[in-house]
Design an enzyme around this catalytic site. Structure first.
Site, PDB file in Angstrom:
ATOM      1  CD  GLN A 237      -3.048  -0.947   2.249  1.00 23.86           C
ATOM      2  OE1 GLN A 237      -3.293  -1.942   2.907  1.00 23.86           O
ATOM      3  NE2 GLN A 237      -3.634   0.213   2.495  1.00 23.86           N
ATOM      4  NE  ARG A 384     -13.968   1.009   3.203  1.00 19.08           N
ATOM      5  CZ  ARG A 384     -14.478   0.542   2.087  1.00 19.08           C
ATOM      6  NH1 ARG A 384     -14.442  -0.751   1.837  1.00 19.08           N
ATOM      7  NH2 ARG A 384     -15.029   1.351   1.223  1.00 19.08           N
ATOM      8  CB  CYS A 385     -10.694   3.471  10.478  1.00 16.59           C
ATOM      9  SG  CYS A 385      -9.505   3.022  11.746  1.00 16.59           S
ATOM     10  CD  GLU A 760      -9.393   4.819   5.806  1.00 17.68           C
ATOM     11  OE1 GLU A 760      -9.281   5.824   6.530  1.00 17.68           O
ATOM     12  OE2 GLU A 760      -8.448   4.096   5.495  1.00 17.68           O
TER      13      GLU A 760
END
Length: 806
Positions: A237, A384-385, A760
């Site tokens: 990523q 996802r935050c 997110e």
């Protein structure tokens, strides 16, 4: 404007720029099976690596015998810590300033830990050889409860830290203690809590879960010994950060390392960190001189790669009798597993958890977070935050519910009474953040009206009466959430990882024929970057989005950037893209003025062209300007039309939302039904409404999984009980609820296009909405708190404990 010139509204629509629901350009290859993933790679002479993993959570290694494995035809090598030690590669730095074993050195600290790396001609031989490696273990006491990890008699986990009273983030008070991080005013908060009219207390637990991306982690390392170049393809990523870390670990000059992230089948934070498989594949390629591939299987991914959450949050919240919040205290015990490998900015060892005051005007607050070691897998990630924001949002939204019960007050009204007002922005929170913009009351009122909140409450009252009278066995829960997220890490003055400042970048090259290519320091894992970044540029430089190619993920061609995670793509890389586009447009203005034989100030921008002020029939389109930039001598200007922007944002951005879940629960079976889920998001300027819709659906579904069943669970011996997809809940189309989406628009005042990010937010907002619905269903029967995940068994058990089974 002459008769042949389309009106600017038509020309703007043709660009498919900001606000256009442009279809994702990436989807064509994915829907036809033409994606290019790490495991698709085939190279001449390529070998395969596989791990021997520990069956124990805590054990000393007496010996490792790999003779039988080495004797298996097709096996090239078996690496252990002893083989890596002369290269000083048996341990590696973590993103959190700790160190982590690459291969088990003396003992193992969690089930699934990497013990030896087998290299063979193919993956099948490697898997067979793994079974032939004989490891003699001596079992040691196990601790999996972070609240017990600091007991005086708790086993010593990290023997390499023996005697060290200082860690990367300050003093350590116990052999299993990592750090204490504090924010806010402890004394002032305690004074307010002591004198408050009402104080509500609760222990809020956010269980350990896992991103579980569709594609597991993997890489292919190829060392070319002739030219000294190392190329690594992987599920990264943050490719540039991986290149820098690889250089620091291996000693290979950074310009001789090329890191490539091809298509990535989901990241969600799981692919930010550096795993032992990457290091071992690189070492094996250097030693053998041929490419080496490592791809983990699903059980390895769930057992050993970076987990998420696992926070025990003790909260106290105070208020006046009429419901005005006066103070908030939170103490967190954070389970970091065997090594502190969390992917958080250096200065924030507990991430951005100090957003835990949420959307509320809380005058005084104090936060303390203690990180501890346990016999679990390491590597907490922002699933996802943005760096523990989901835990923070869950904490405050649960505390608001508990306070509402204590006050005997409607939870929706309690929120409204305490929201930060629109005229208070930019708002400085008690725990150190400066919220950029917001209009919480408007969003909240719109959400309540959309679901007919008053009508739902009346129905709920009737449902309770019917339940008590035996006319139904189903309860009705209304889950409320208003969240504020902090994303866009971030300003270099505040945010770095291992000293790497968290700016981002965009490089644009306009070709003579008027098409363009943009290269960015981010990397998409499904967010639609090739679609949305082209739309930003289309609006900035007047070239149709269909004529703009976006490239990411290759460190040899992309400008240096810090990657994609923490919802930083639009807030940081999107801003870099807009700023680079404006540099292009500034030069284009000078070229247009020269071609039109007027002063620079006498031309103005009009969607896709520069026109003479007062004479719009005289203009030059961007296509004409691009051609002239390369093929006409223009005094005072270099040829070409290119720009680079490295963007360091002045602040992070603060998207927010109002989510409401209406849930029916059958007390006799524990089954639930999501009757309605309403999600209102305010992400500032909306780039592509269709992609926003998809992001919300995906994030809310992940939130549904987390709240209603997804868990990495351990027994007392440290065995992972949910290490397969038979046990780890991933919703299918059958379970996934229907979502109603909505929005308000409050642009960020400091972002070039006012965008805040949204990828997110639905995970951040949906988890407390689902959980609060469960709690609300049982509220009339005395329940204030039950821990997630709310699977059928736990819901049934709650009903049983409340005496609702007759």
């Amino acid at each position: 404007m002459n008769e042949m010139t389309p009106p600017n509204t038509e020309r703007a629509a043709a660009l498919k720029g900001l606000g256009s629901s442009r279809k994702r350009v990436e989807d064509a290859r994915f829907t036809q099976g033409k994606g290019n993933y790490v495991d698709d790679m085939k190279m001449p002479g390529m070998l395969f690596g596989d791990f021997v993993r520990s069956p124990y959570a805590h054990a000393r290694i007496r010996s490792i015998n790999s003779d039988k494995a080495k004797a298996l035809p097709g096996v090239i090598a078996v690496l252990t810590a002893a083989d890596l030690a002369p290269l000083n590669l048996h341990w590696m730095p973590t993103l959190a300033g700790d160190v982590q074993m690459v291969l088990a050195d003396g003992k193992v600290l969690f089930q699934g830990q990497e013990v030896a790396f087998v290299v063979a001609d193919n993956r099948y031989i490697a898997a067979d050889a793994v079974e032939l490696v004989e490891v003699d273990y001596e079992e040691l006491p196990v601790v999996v409860d972070p609240l017990a990890a600091e007991a005086p008699d708790a086993p010593v986990l990290r023997e390499d830290l023996a005697g060290k009273t200082e860690g990367a983030h300050g003093p350590r008070r116990h052999h299993n203690h990592i750090f204490t991080w504090e924010q806010g005013d402890r004394d002032a908060t305690e004074k307010v809590l002591r004198s408050a009219d009402v104080v509500a207390e609760e222990m809020v637990y956010y269980h350990r879960t896992h991103p579980c991306p569709l594609e597991t982690c993997g890489c292919v390392a190829s060392m070319d010994k002739v030219n000294g170049k190392l190329t690594v393809w992987g599920t990264f990523q943050a490719p540039h950060a991986v290149r820098t870390v690889a250089s620091l670990i291996s000693g290979i000059a950074e310009h001789n390392i090329r890191v490539i992230s091809p298509d990535i089948g989901g990241g969600f934070g799981n692919k930010v960190g550096v795993y032992p498989g990457y290091i071992c594949a690189i070492v094996a390629s250097i030693v053998t001189g041929v490419p080496v591939k490592w791809v983990e299987d699903r059980m390895e991914n769930l057992m050993a790669t970076a987990f998420a959450r696992d926070y025990w949050m003790k909260g106290r919240i105070s208020a006046t009798r009429d419901g005005k919040i006066t103070g908030l205290s939170c103490h967190v015990t954070a389970d970091h597993g065997a090594f502190d490998a969390c992917a958080d900015p250096t200065k924030f060892p507990a991430g951005f958890f100090n957003i835990c005051t949420g959307s509320y005007d809380i005058p005084v607050a104090h936060l303390a977070v203690d990180g501890v070691y346990t016999n679990k897998a390491p590597g907490g990630v922002a699933y996802r935050c943005s760096f523990r924001v989901t835990e923070a949002a869950y904490f405050i939204e649960r505390m608001i519910e508990v306070l509402a019960i204590k006050l005997g007050m409607d939870a929706a009204e309690l929120r409204r009474k305490n929201f930060i007002r629109k005229d208070q922005f930019p708002y400085h929170s008690a725990l150190g953040w400066e919220y950029d913009s917001g209009d919480y009351h408007t969003a909240w009122d719109k959400a309540l009206k959309a679901v007919d909140y008053d009508g739902l409450r009346r129905e709920q009252v009737q449902r309770i009466e019917d339940f008590k009278a035996g006319r139904t066995r189903k309860l009705l829960g209304i889950g409320l959430t208003h969240f504020t997220e902090i994303v866009g890490a971030g300003p270099v003055k505040n945010c770095d990882i291992l000293g790497l400042g968290m700016f981002d970048s965009c490089e644009i090259r306009i070709h003579p024929t008027g098409s363009a290519i943009a290269r960015l320091g981010t990397i998409s894992q499904g967010q639609g970057h090739a679609t949305t970044f082209a739309q930003i540029l289309a609006s900035e430089i007047g070239i149709p989005a269909d004529d703009i190619t976006v490239e990411e993920g290759d460190t040899d061609t992309a400008p240096y950037g810090l990657g994609t995670y923490g919802s930083r793509s639009t807030p940081v890389a999107g801003a870099a893209t807009a700023m680079a586009g404006r540099k292009i447009r500034a030069k284009a203005q000078m070229i247009a003025a020269y071609l039109l034989e007027v002063h620079d100030d006498d031309v103005e921008w009009d969607v896709d062209r520069f026109a003479v002020k007062g004479a719009p029939e005289r203009f030059k389109t961007m296509k004409e300007i691009a051609f002239a930039a390369y093929n006409q001598a223009i005094p005072g200007l270099e040829p070409g039309l290119e720009a680079v922007s490295y963007y360091d944002p002045p602040n992070m951005t603060y998207p927010f939302g109002a989510y409401i879940c209406v849930m029916e629960i059958d007390v006799d079976t524990g089954e639930h039904e999501i009757r309605q889920f309403y999600a209102l998001d305010d992400c500032g300027t909306r780039i592509n409404p269709m992609i926003i819709e998809g992001q919300i659906h995906g994030g809310a579904t992940e939130g549904y999984a987390i709240a209603m069943g997804q868990e990495i669970a351990y027994d007392d011996m440290g065995n992972v009980k949910t290490g397969t997809l038979m046990d780890f809940f991933l919703p299918t189309a059958w379970e996934t609820p229907h979502y109603t989406t909505d929005f308000t628009v409050t642009p960020s005042p400091h972002h070039p296009i006012g965008a805040k990010g949204v990828g997110e937010s639905p995970n951040v907002g949906s988890v407390p909405a689902f959980s609060n619905a469960v709690h609300d269903a049982f509220r009339a029967f005395g329940l204030t708190q039950t821990h997630m995940p709310h699977d059928h068994w736990r819901i049934w058990k709650t009903a049983h404990e409340l005496g609702l089974h007759g």
